[in-house]
Write a protein that holds these residues in place. Sequence first.
Motif, PDB file in Angstrom:
ATOM      1  N   LEU A 138      46.471  41.949  25.797  1.00 61.95           N
ATOM      2  CA  LEU A 138      47.620  42.354  24.986  1.00 61.95           C
ATOM      3  C   LEU A 138      48.894  42.496  25.809  1.00 61.95           C
ATOM      4  N   ALA A 139      48.767  42.488  27.122  1.00 67.32           N
ATOM      5  CA  ALA A 139      49.917  42.780  27.985  1.00 67.32           C
ATOM      6  C   ALA A 139      50.932  41.648  27.974  1.00 67.32           C
ATOM      7  N   SER A 140      52.197  42.027  28.109  1.00 62.77           N
ATOM      8  CA  SER A 140      53.265  41.048  28.298  1.00 62.77           C
ATOM      9  C   SER A 140      53.505  40.795  29.781  1.00 62.77           C
ATOM     10  N   SER A 141      52.987  41.676  30.635  1.00 61.72           N
ATOM     11  CA  SER A 141      53.130  41.543  32.078  1.00 61.72           C
ATOM     12  C   SER A 141      52.054  42.405  32.734  1.00 61.72           C
ATOM     13  N   ILE A 142      51.576  41.965  33.900  1.00 63.07           N
ATOM     14  CA  ILE A 142      50.568  42.719  34.647  1.00 63.07           C
ATOM     15  C   ILE A 142      51.090  42.980  36.054  1.00 63.07           C
ATOM     16  N   VAL A 143      50.978  44.236  36.489  1.00 60.59           N
ATOM     17  CA  VAL A 143      51.343  44.622  37.849  1.00 60.59           C
ATOM     18  C   VAL A 143      50.066  45.027  38.571  1.00 60.59           C
ATOM     19  N   VAL A 144      49.752  44.319  39.652  1.00 56.52           N
ATOM     20  CA  VAL A 144      48.574  44.632  40.463  1.00 56.52           C
ATOM     21  C   VAL A 144      49.042  45.387  41.702  1.00 56.52           C
ATOM     22  N   CYS A 145      48.608  46.624  41.855  1.00 55.51           N
ATOM     23  CA  CYS A 145      49.010  47.451  42.992  1.00 55.51           C
ATOM     24  C   CYS A 145      47.948  47.348  44.087  1.00 55.51           C
ATOM     25  N   PHE A 169      41.379  36.306  38.523  1.00 55.30           N
ATOM     26  CA  PHE A 169      40.872  36.711  37.208  1.00 55.30           C
ATOM     27  C   PHE A 169      42.019  37.048  36.262  1.00 55.30           C
ATOM     28  N   LEU A 170      42.970  37.843  36.731  1.00 57.81           N
ATOM     29  CA  LEU A 170      44.071  38.272  35.869  1.00 57.81           C
ATOM     30  C   LEU A 170      44.991  37.106  35.499  1.00 57.81           C
ATOM     31  N   ALA A 171      45.060  36.105  36.354  1.00 61.89           N
ATOM     32  CA  ALA A 171      45.898  34.937  36.062  1.00 61.89           C
ATOM     33  C   ALA A 171      45.414  34.188  34.831  1.00 61.89           C
ATOM     34  N   THR A 172      44.140  34.357  34.480  1.00 59.28           N
ATOM     35  CA  THR A 172      43.592  33.647  33.314  1.00 59.28           C
ATOM     36  C   THR A 172      44.173  34.168  32.007  1.00 59.28           C
ATOM     37  N   PHE A 173      44.829  35.331  32.030  1.00 59.87           N
ATOM     38  CA  PHE A 173      45.405  35.869  30.795  1.00 59.87           C
ATOM     39  C   PHE A 173      46.762  35.233  30.486  1.00 59.87           C
ATOM     40  N   GLY A 174      47.313  34.483  31.418  1.00 61.08           N
ATOM     41  CA  GLY A 174      48.502  33.684  31.135  1.00 61.08           C
ATOM     42  C   GLY A 174      49.788  34.451  30.954  1.00 61.08           C
ATOM     43  N   VAL A 175      49.897  35.633  31.541  1.00 60.32           N
ATOM     44  CA  VAL A 175      51.130  36.411  31.452  1.00 60.32           C
ATOM     45  C   VAL A 175      51.697  36.590  32.852  1.00 60.32           C
ATOM     46  N   PRO A 176      52.992  36.899  32.983  1.00 53.81           N
ATOM     47  CA  PRO A 176      53.586  37.095  34.313  1.00 53.81           C
ATOM     48  C   PRO A 176      52.813  38.123  35.123  1.00 53.81           C
ATOM     49  N   LEU A 177      52.583  37.796  36.391  1.00 50.38           N
ATOM     50  CA  LEU A 177      51.751  38.604  37.263  1.00 50.38           C
ATOM     51  C   LEU A 177      52.548  38.979  38.507  1.00 50.38           C
ATOM     52  N   THR A 178      52.662  40.284  38.750  1.00 55.97           N
ATOM     53  CA  THR A 178      53.363  40.793  39.919  1.00 55.97           C
ATOM     54  C   THR A 178      52.385  41.558  40.784  1.00 55.97           C
ATOM     55  N   VAL A 179      52.397  41.292  42.080  1.00 58.16           N
ATOM     56  CA  VAL A 179      51.604  42.065  43.026  1.00 58.16           C
ATOM     57  C   VAL A 179      52.537  43.026  43.746  1.00 58.16           C
ATOM     58  N   ALA A 180      52.315  44.321  43.538  1.00 62.53           N
ATOM     59  CA  ALA A 180      53.087  45.358  44.221  1.00 62.53           C
ATOM     60  C   ALA A 180      52.328  45.733  45.488  1.00 62.53           C
ATOM     61  N   LEU A 181      52.838  45.280  46.613  1.00 63.15           N
ATOM     62  CA  LEU A 181      52.183  45.505  47.902  1.00 63.15           C
ATOM     63  C   LEU A 181      52.684  46.818  48.486  1.00 63.15           C
ATOM     64  N   LEU A 196      47.326  34.662  48.615  1.00 59.12           N
ATOM     65  CA  LEU A 196      46.867  34.803  47.229  1.00 59.12           C
ATOM     66  C   LEU A 196      47.063  33.534  46.411  1.00 59.12           C
ATOM     67  N   THR A 197      48.001  32.701  46.810  1.00 60.42           N
ATOM     68  CA  THR A 197      48.295  31.489  46.025  1.00 60.42           C
ATOM     69  C   THR A 197      47.837  30.224  46.740  1.00 60.42           C
ATOM     70  N   ALA A 198      47.044  30.375  47.802  1.00 61.20           N
ATOM     71  CA  ALA A 198      46.643  29.220  48.612  1.00 61.20           C
ATOM     72  C   ALA A 198      45.878  28.181  47.806  1.00 61.20           C
ATOM     73  N   ASP A 199      45.090  28.630  46.821  1.00 56.93           N
ATOM     74  CA  ASP A 199      44.291  27.676  46.050  1.00 56.93           C
ATOM     75  C   ASP A 199      45.037  27.129  44.841  1.00 56.93           C
ATOM     76  N   GLY A 200      46.253  27.599  44.621  1.00 54.34           N
ATOM     77  CA  GLY A 200      47.078  27.089  43.532  1.00 54.34           C
ATOM     78  C   GLY A 200      46.673  27.546  42.151  1.00 54.34           C
ATOM     79  N   GLN A 201      45.721  28.469  42.035  1.00 52.60           N
ATOM     80  CA  GLN A 201      45.240  28.896  40.723  1.00 52.60           C
ATOM     81  C   GLN A 201      46.080  30.016  40.109  1.00 52.60           C
ATOM     82  N   ALA A 202      46.891  30.677  40.925  1.00 50.06           N
ATOM     83  CA  ALA A 202      47.650  31.814  40.415  1.00 50.06           C
ATOM     84  C   ALA A 202      49.120  31.680  40.797  1.00 50.06           C
TER      85      ALA A 202
END
Length: 267
Positions: A138-145, A169-181, A196-202
Amino acid sequence: MSIIAVVGDCTTTTALALAAGWPSGHDAVILEADRTGGSLAAWLGTPASPSLSTIVANSPALGNSPSTAWSAVDAMVRHAPSGTRFIAAPVRSRAASRALSEAGGTLFPLLAQLYEPTIIADIGSYAVADAPSVLFSLASSIVVCHRQDAASAGAATVRLERLAELVQFLATFGVPLTVALIGDRPFGPDEVGQFLTADGQAEIVMHSLPVDDLTAAVFAGRTGVSERRLARLPLIREASALARQVAPAETDRAPDSSRIDQLGSSR
């Protein structure tokens, strides 16, 4: 209603910081959606009830209309002395898990159809092996801390492997994804982003948050920190930038300084 799902490490502190720095002119409500149980009511110095369980128990009064449902929920939204508006999860894990499961089938899909307010959903720690949270879909955006383990590059690398699995896994939901490091050691945000993006899946956006134990302590109930000092602390500044990044595009992009002032004055 836009739902910002916040998942991973230090999510309660991050959710509070996002709410404090939310763009002015628009409302944000924190939803404590941690299946292990809630701590937000205690942190904010409020009674444990009403909670999400109370709202679910009154589900017949919510109706089938999103606006009617929100009107009923809004009457039970908590107001902390700091000005933060929130829906607390039950303290005990069984009650929290049951309330979230019931809300996922009825309440959350209804609320996701509304524009205002934005819900900042504090999901807490999450492993890919866990049952999927309906809030991700249901999310419009996901923040991964992700808080780095600065003591050991080896330990930090192991945790990055698990972060990569979660991001994929979270990239499969198709919404903007932010990683808060959280923290800048042993790896910088560019290094982590490339890993995190080396395999091009996210496709992700990296955002750095500082390790700021004082702000975290204020959010958890520490007193004696003035509003002026709190507003200058690094987590508040960086979380305001993150809030502007993930807020719905229609919102005013200026942070609401009154929320920060209220938080400081309440402490």
